[in-house]
Design an enzyme around this catalytic site. Structure first.
Site, mmCIF file in Angstrom:
data_model
loop_
_atom_site.group_PDB
_atom_site.id
_atom_site.type_symbol
_atom_site.label_atom_id
_atom_site.label_comp_id
_atom_site.label_asym_id
_atom_site.label_seq_id
_atom_site.Cartn_x
_atom_site.Cartn_y
_atom_site.Cartn_z
ATOM 1 C CG ASP A 1 -67.312 37.456 34.095
ATOM 2 O OD1 ASP A 1 -66.275 37.036 34.657
ATOM 3 O OD2 ASP A 1 -67.401 38.586 33.577
ATOM 4 C CD GLU B 1 -61.361 39.930 34.148
ATOM 5 O OE1 GLU B 1 -60.285 40.525 34.069
ATOM 6 O OE2 GLU B 1 -62.028 39.628 33.132
HETATM 7 ZN ZN LIG Z 1 -60.432 36.750 31.375
#
Ligand SMILES: [Zn+2]
Length: 411
Positions: free
Chosen positions: A84, A177
């Site tokens: 992401d 993340e």
């Molecule tokens: Zn990163």
């Protein structure tokens, strides 16, 4: 392998994958678009010939490279990156731009974005290099697609160079993340490695083995509403209580006033009416005692606020977000020793800096898998001026290959 790195970076960044902090609490991955890249990577890993490629229903992707003959007893090492991109800058419709033979002048991008050495002097280190940027209208997403490109190009290197021996290797690509919830529900039982590295750092040479202790706090204020005409001595204003509490937090210990090894109180959200108000804040510190002091300070500020607003109530609820990974990583000194030796052998100066934030590696370290962070070579993450020099990706790749060969000789 330079062309492969560039081709992968351009291909991955062109698949827009912003995650969503709010949706991440209830959905995994938080956004559909992350599946586009995950499925593309899954196919690429299978086509490459990696073993036991598996994409879980939550969007965790695994692939393995079985050890070279004679290296079966070497420890399995995992390399992890996230699919992401951050939601702090526009992340949809990313169009990567490749600037060959960079001449040291400001780079004019779209949307009025200018990448200039005056603002970002590090650019001058990479004169003559190939620089990759976004179109200027979005972030680039080298964070962390450069990491994915470096990891898979390393896998491809070992597949096409059987003479370069390696132990068991595992590649892990994760969603969300950037939302801080990336490791919630991580299928630890699927992980074959007891040691990992994330490839998610910035500047060339960065080695990160320490991060914050991080706590979140919800402070709720209860007041008492009365008609303002008859309010004297009776009304208790929760909104004013929240404001008064926020002012008690030392300004010299805010994120905007600290750097290096100094921690902070970070006011993130405040809302309220006369009857009730709420303050969300985050606490950051590199030392455990420092964090305990911050947590105790919140209780003291709550009591002081109650004393200043008789009849009002303040409640503090705190929640651990992640722990400093320093101790977990120190338990396996070879993780850093081998990495630093590889950097030095490849002519890269190690920059050992504490991360003013957390990584998926800090969460994984907490789960018992010590996981320091390695640089990708990127700069200005989470912004329209994000850029990455190809030579730094190349040095990262050389370091990874060197590191793997060191682990192949260990047991
Ligand atoms: Zn990163």
């Amino acid at each position: 392998m330079k062309e492969k790195l560039l081709e992968r970076l351009v291909r991955y960044t062109a698949v827009s994958t912003p995650s969503d902090r709010v949706l991440a609490e209830t959905r995994k991955p938080s956004t559909e678009c992350q599946w586009d890249l995950l499925r593309q990577l899954e196919k690429e890993m299978r086509d490459m010939g990696l073993a036991r490629v598996e994409l879980t229903g939550d969007g965790f992707l695994f692939g393995r490279l079985d050890p070279s003959p004679g290296c079966e007893r070497a420890p399995s090492v995992g390399f992890m990156a996230h699919v992401d991109t951050a939601s702090d800058a526009p992340g949809l419709g990313v169009v990567p731009r490749v600037h060959d033979n960079y001449d040291g002048n400001p780079i004019k991008l779209g949307g009025g974005t200018v990448l200039s050495p005056e603002d970002f002097p590090a650019l001058l280190k990479y004169r003559g290099d190939t620089i990759v940027t976004s179109s200027g209208d979005t972030l680039l997403g080298a964070d962390d697609k450069a990491g994915i490109a470096e990891i898979l190009t390393m896998a491809e290197y070992f597949l096409s160079h059987p003479e370069a021996t390696h132990g068991p290797l595992e590649f892990i690509f994760t969603p969300d993340e950037e939302t801080g919830c990336g490791m919630d529900g991580f299928p630890l039982d699927k992980l074959e490695s007891k040691l990992c590295y994330t490839v998610d750092g910035g500047d060339e040479g960065e080695v990160e083995e320490e991060c914050y202790y991080a706590w979140g706090a919800e402070v709720s204020f209860t007041g008492r509403a009365i008609h303002p005409g008859k309010a004297r001595g009776k009304l208790v204003n929760a909104a004013s209580m929240a404001a008064s509490f926020a002012v008690m937090l030392p300004r010299s210990e805010s994120p905007e006033a600290t750097d290096g090894r100094f921690g902070n109180f970070w006011v993130h959200h405040i809302e309220g009416t006369i009857e009730s108000a709420r303050l969300t804040l985050f606490l950051r510190d590199f030392d455990r005692e420092g964090m305990d002091r911050r947590l105790a300070a919140l209780e003291a500020f709550a009591a002081a606020t109650e004393a200043a607003f008789p009849g009002g109530r303040v409640q503090v609820e705190t929640k651990k977000q992640y722990l400093n990974m320093k101790e977990g990583i120190a338990a396996e000194p070879r993780l850093i020793d081998f990495l630093v030796a590889s950097l030095e052998e490849e002519g890269v100066v190690p920059l050992r800096t504490p991360i003013r934030g957390g990584t998926d590696g800090s969460r994984l370290t907490e789960m018992g898998i010590p996981t320091p962070n390695i640089y990708t070579g990127g700069h200005n993450f989470h912004s329209r001026t994000e850029w990455i020099p190809l030579s730094a990706m190349e040095s990262c790749l050389r370091v990874l290959v060197n590191l793997v060969s060191r682990w192949a000789r260990a047991n």
